[in-house]
Design an enzyme around this catalytic site. Sequence first.
Site, PDB file in Angstrom:
ATOM      1  CG  ASP A   3      25.799 100.838  48.316  1.00 15.74           C
ATOM      2  OD1 ASP A   3      25.722  99.652  48.960  1.00 15.74           O
ATOM      3  OD2 ASP A   3      24.921 101.680  48.638  1.00 15.74           O
ATOM      4  CE  LYS A   8      27.483 100.940  52.007  1.00 17.48           C
ATOM      5  NZ  LYS A   8      27.331  99.784  51.600  1.00 17.48           N
TER       6      LYS A   8
END
Length: 446
Positions: A165, A125
């Site tokens: 995201d 991430k």
Amino acid sequence: MSYVKDAFDRVKLRDPEQPEFHQAVWEVLETLEPVFDKHPEYRDANILERLTEPERVITFRVPWVDDNGAVQVNRGMRVEFNSAIGPYKGGLRFHPSVNLGIIKFLGFEQILKNALTTRPIGGGKGGSDFNPKGKSDLEVMRFCQSFMSELYRHIGANIDVPAGDIGVGGREIGYMFGQYKRLTGKWEGVLTGKGYGWGGSLIRPEATGYGQVYFLREMLASKGESIEGKACAISGSGNVAQHCAQKIISYGGKVITMSDSGGYIFDAEGIDESKLAWIMDLKNNRRGRIKEYVKEYPGAVYHEGERPWGEKCDIALPSATQNEIEEKGANNLVKNGCMAISEGANMPTSPEAYAILSKADVLFGPAKAANAGGVAVSSLEMSQNAAFDEWTSEKVDSKLDQIMTGIHKQCADAAEEYNQKGNLVVGANIAGFIKVAEAMLDQGVV
Ligand code: NDP
């Protein structure tokens, strides 16, 4: 002291200032004790301590010039958490709240989520504290180019494949992909969520929200229920929320709320396809605020600074951000007879809220299972890119549906095997963990 508690204490001691990461780790670890009783070899190989320490953390400066000619500096980061199953895979978040603890919580969740998809993808991430809100397209482009000017040396189609995201959609992926290609001279599937026509998979933008609803459908079916006719409270109005709403409507459910960080709108008549198209234009093109909805549709009401969980609903679909259902929201949902929750956002339910929902036997689809559709289709995009192929939307959607149905089954089966029938939180953690632990054992101490 138990092995699990001991491992968790070491995580806290090592990085005491990362509360979101601690929360994500504990929510998994507290359910794993029975796994170590059955598999002492995982304890012997100290899998937990290795799993909770990222393989690599990269942080970097992102300097860029705003429209007034002033130099701005943001912080960029990428956490390459675990590559036991495949290349690191997970989104990039651009939001002022981004810090290392938040990116580590998201990266940790991603490891088990990606394992559940049954696709060959590891967990990672990244992101930045850059706030795209209120910035011109050119400012966003300059930021994305500067961000990629550092990140490009750490990623690659078989190394680490970021996606979107919060704050990172098609526009940002496009700018970053362009810069990667320019710097490396290579066209490769290094980012997913690309535009259709230049490597993007059909259904990728829809995948997280659609998958969240497919998972909900399976949960309800296990109790002989369906989505048709159910009142659904959705939070958020971004990528996940929009496509969640679209799929709920197509199954005959009634969407009564959507929100943004300013507040939520309640539409008693339901947000139908044409109203949703208006919201999508507002959010994706005009980049406006959800409160504008009540000017266009005066029958609806806007609640400033509030979340939608006080509205009477059958189903709640949190699709905005972490810890958005807290104790008060959970109590209201239970009081008003909510029967099921399918998490679209990552970790949207606080531990205290989950305890209330679980005690009341609300069907609960945890994020790492229910929102895995996005990353699953991202991995299908990687397959298409690697083969220089493009699949039809029907093909991708049907694979997505199969994957989500399979994830529900894996979670239900693992819960049953460990004597917690119906507990999909425990099932998701155990099924995801065992897959990663087995791969780590096979690969030795690395
Ligand atoms: P978007 O940026 O498209 O949308 C985010 C939405 O949540 C916006 O409506 C935003 O409102 C709202 N929001 C953000 N922060 C807050 C906050 N602190 N309080 C209240 N509302 C907030 O992001 P996505 O839809 O992509 O992501 C939403 C969630 O889903 C995140 O948790 C993400 O990690 C998760 N997720 C996303 C996936 C994807 O494929 N995109 C995959 C799996 C999970 P505003 O515009 O006012 O900021």
